[in-house]
Design an enzyme around this catalytic site. Structure first.
Site, PDB file in Angstrom:
ATOM      1  N   HIS A 178      -7.768   3.169   3.469  1.00  0.00           N
ATOM      2  CA  HIS A 178      -7.646   3.984   4.686  1.00  0.00           C
ATOM      3  C   HIS A 178      -9.006   4.244   5.354  1.00  0.00           C
ATOM      4  O   HIS A 178      -9.074   4.532   6.540  1.00  0.00           O
ATOM      5  CB  HIS A 178      -7.046   5.360   4.360  1.00  0.00           C
ATOM      6  N   ASP A 211       0.861  -1.195   0.000  1.00  0.00           N
ATOM      7  CA  ASP A 211       0.000   0.000   0.000  1.00  0.00           C
ATOM      8  C   ASP A 211       0.889   1.234   0.000  1.00  0.00           C
ATOM      9  O   ASP A 211       2.074   1.163   0.353  1.00  0.00           O
ATOM     10  CB  ASP A 211      -0.914   0.024   1.241  1.00  0.00           C
ATOM     11  N   SER A 212       0.302   2.360  -0.362  1.00  0.00           N
ATOM     12  CA  SER A 212       1.047   3.613  -0.323  1.00  0.00           C
ATOM     13  C   SER A 212       1.453   3.950   1.118  1.00  0.00           C
ATOM     14  O   SER A 212       2.437   4.650   1.332  1.00  0.00           O
ATOM     15  CB  SER A 212       0.187   4.741  -0.882  1.00  0.00           C
ATOM     16  N   CYS A 259     -11.254   2.960  -0.610  1.00  0.00           N
ATOM     17  CA  CYS A 259      -9.887   3.333  -0.236  1.00  0.00           C
ATOM     18  C   CYS A 259      -9.583   2.607   1.061  1.00  0.00           C
ATOM     19  O   CYS A 259     -10.406   2.625   1.992  1.00  0.00           O
ATOM     20  CB  CYS A 259      -9.777   4.844  -0.032  1.00  0.00           C
ATOM     21  N   CYS A 296      -4.260  -1.417  -2.178  1.00  0.00           N
ATOM     22  CA  CYS A 296      -4.432   0.018  -2.385  1.00  0.00           C
ATOM     23  C   CYS A 296      -5.282   0.188  -3.641  1.00  0.00           C
ATOM     24  O   CYS A 296      -4.935  -0.347  -4.709  1.00  0.00           O
ATOM     25  CB  CYS A 296      -3.047   0.641  -2.587  1.00  0.00           C
ATOM     26  N   GLU A 333      -3.605   9.234   7.963  1.00  0.00           N
ATOM     27  CA  GLU A 333      -2.136   9.161   8.059  1.00  0.00           C
ATOM     28  C   GLU A 333      -1.617  10.011   9.221  1.00  0.00           C
ATOM     29  O   GLU A 333      -0.613   9.690   9.832  1.00  0.00           O
ATOM     30  CB  GLU A 333      -1.484   9.616   6.751  1.00  0.00           C
TER      31      GLU A 333
HETATM   32  N1  DGL Z   1      -5.039   3.536   0.572  1.00  0.00           N
HETATM   33  C1  DGL Z   1      -4.984   3.879  -0.782  1.00  0.00           C
HETATM   34  C2  DGL Z   1      -6.212   3.457  -1.541  1.00  0.00           C
HETATM   35  O1  DGL Z   1      -6.821   2.472  -1.209  1.00  0.00           O
HETATM   36  C3  DGL Z   1      -4.639   5.276  -1.175  1.00  0.00           C
HETATM   37  C4  DGL Z   1      -4.144   6.231  -0.191  1.00  0.00           C
HETATM   38  C5  DGL Z   1      -3.318   7.285  -0.846  1.00  0.00           C
HETATM   39  O2  DGL Z   1      -3.867   8.272  -1.352  1.00  0.00           O
HETATM   40  O3  DGL Z   1      -2.112   7.077  -0.855  1.00  0.00           O
HETATM   41  O4  DGL Z   1      -6.583   4.095  -2.503  1.00  0.00           O
END
Ligand code: DGL
Length: 278
Positions: free
Chosen positions: A198, A14-15, A196, A77, A162
């Site tokens: 997150h 993941d990022s 997403c 991600c 984050e």
């Molecule tokens: N967690 C990532 C996703 O599912 C992206 C988060 C980011 O913007 O880096 O899209």
């Protein structure tokens, strides 16, 4: 240099921290395997980055995970799944190693959506990159042409997570704003995909601002189920995944910082190492 043929852990990329929500669900369903988690925290968020940049960063990460012994990598991600998965599968894998696999998380999420919505109107909340790519709309249309998909980008949600502000009163404004926007665009929505990784961390706030009767769908469980099914169907890959229940964490940021923030997602003490991707 060719990658090693010995079995290795399943790679989860993941990022940043969001993929930990996916790792958590995968581990709950498949605790027997070893996992190698890589967060590109130093270069997160990916959400508003261009195709070329997300592709290049993701390509570097996948290549590194293969290098470290993974035969199967999950892009935990949505942004990377939307912008880099197809190109890596089609252009890079054939050159790197035809026996290795990279899987994304958009398809497993869209596969279940047909059985969740009654109104056949669904919403997707995701990063700017994922929404702009229209990946959810296209995938849903392929599987369920009768379902109407409306997407809204939530640019500030990832930083809220984050930076550990997802339970703060300040988060209310950003969460309420995007949910209102989504339901104004399509009041018939009865199911919202959190597109997403997150966003499950914002679940309390999301629930608070979503009218009752609308279901909110995080992805972890569906991704985990789909992986389980995949490994059952692909014995050649399954045999290349080591078992032992070990997890190793890597970050492109400072390990101590990752360790502290990861507690929010994991509730356990972990060992983290730094890794350079460039
Ligand atoms: N967690 C990532 C996703 O599912 C992206 C988060 C980011 O913007 O880096 O899209």
């Amino acid at each position: 240099m060719p990658f090693s043929d010995s079995p290795g852990p399943i790679g989860i990329f993941d990022s940043g921290y969001g993929g930990l929500t996916i790792l958590h669900a995968i581990r709950s369903m498949l605790p027997q395997y070893d996992y190698l988690y890589l967060g590109d925290n130093a270069r997160a968020p990916y959400g508003s980055r261009s195709y070329d940049v997300v592709y290049e960063f993701t390509r570097q990460a996948v290549s590194k995970l293969f290098d470290m012994g993974c035969h199967l990598v999950i892009l935990a991600c949505n942004t990377a799944s939307a912008k880099a998965l197809r190109t890596i599968q089609q252009n890079d894998l054939p050159n790197w190693d035809k026996q290795r696999r990279v899987l994304g998380i958009i398809r497993p999420t869209t596969e279940v959506i047909g059985s969740l919505t009654n109104s056949r109107h669904i919403g997707v909340l995701a990063t700017e990159g994922t929404i702009r790519s229209e990946s959810y709309t296209l995938e849903v249309r392929k599987l369920f042409p009768d379902i109407h998909v409306t997407g809204v980008a939530c640019p500030f949600w990832v930083p809220l997570v984050e930076y550990n502000e997802f339970e703060s009163p300040g988060a209310d404004y950003f969460v309420e704003k995007r949910i209102r926007q989504l339901l104004q665009k399509d009041p018939q929505i009865d199911t919202i995909i959190l597109g997403c990784t997150h966003y499950p961390l914002l679940m309390n706030k999301i629930r608070q601002f979503t009218p009752q009767g609308i279901q909110i769908v995080p992805q972890g469980e569906y991704v985990a189920r789909s992986l389980k099914d995949y490994l059952q169907r692909h014995d050649d890959i399954q045999r290349k995944c080591t078992e032992g229940g070990r997890i190793h964490y890597l970050t492109t940021e400072h390990p101590q910082k990752f360790k502290e923030n990861a507690q929010i997602f994991l509730n356990e003490d972990i060992l983290v190492e730094h890794l350079d991707l460039r």
